[in-house]
Design an enzyme around this catalytic site. Structure first.
Site, PDB file in Angstrom:
ATOM      1  CD  GLU A   1      -0.501  -1.608   1.704  1.00 41.95           C
ATOM      2  OE1 GLU A   1      -0.272  -2.689   2.268  1.00 41.95           O
ATOM      3  OE2 GLU A   1      -1.037  -1.528   0.591  1.00 41.95           O
ATOM      4  CB  THR A   2      -2.532   5.931   3.464  1.00 36.90           C
ATOM      5  OG1 THR A   2      -3.898   5.537   3.307  1.00 36.90           O
ATOM      6  CG2 THR A   2      -2.419   7.435   3.253  1.00 36.90           C
TER       7      THR A   2
END
Length: 139
Positions: A58-59
């Site tokens: 995830e970002t």
């Protein structure tokens, strides 16, 4: 809960930090990129492409909140560039990065962080260590 700060890089457009969530040492735990788009310079496509480029599970993209009562509007993207309504370790990591910064969008970051997300409002309580930081890395 530990988060280890791995890097801080600034560019002419946005700043970002990469952190290891749920780890007390470098290169452990869950990787997360936290992108600070304080001036709202990124398009939706830019956000997706940044997440793909990082390649972490995830970002998060941190934007000014829609409501002044909240800390930030946070968008979460997978490594494939798909937006997610909610995810656990990205919330912990993003709140920690904001605590390390001590302020964002002209407001002090202390106590409870209120993150606006696709799934709704996510409150996270900040717990400071004895040195006054978020723990796991340098304040």
């Amino acid at each position: 809960m530990d988060v280890w700060r791995r890097a801080f890089v600034a560019s002419s457009s946005v700043r970002f930090e990469t952190v290891d969530v749920f780890s007390s040492h470098k290169f452990g735990g869950n990787q997360l990129a936290v992108v600070l788009d304080e001036q709202r310079r990124l398009s939706d496509d830019d956000m997706r492409r940044i997440a793909i480029e990082f390649g972490f599970s995830e970002t998060t993209i941190v934007l000014p909140p829609k409501s002044e009562a909240n800390t930030a509007w946070v968008r979460i993207f997978s490594k494939d560039g798909d937006e997610m309504p909610f995810a656990g370790h990205p919330n912990v990591g993003t709140a920690t990065v904001l605590a390390w910064r001590r302020s964002i969008f002209g407001k002090e970051v202390r106590g409870t962080v209120l993150l606006e997300e696709k799934a709704g409002l996510v409150p996270l309580e900040l717990i400071e260590d004895e040195a006054g930081g978020g723990g796991g890395g340098p304040p």
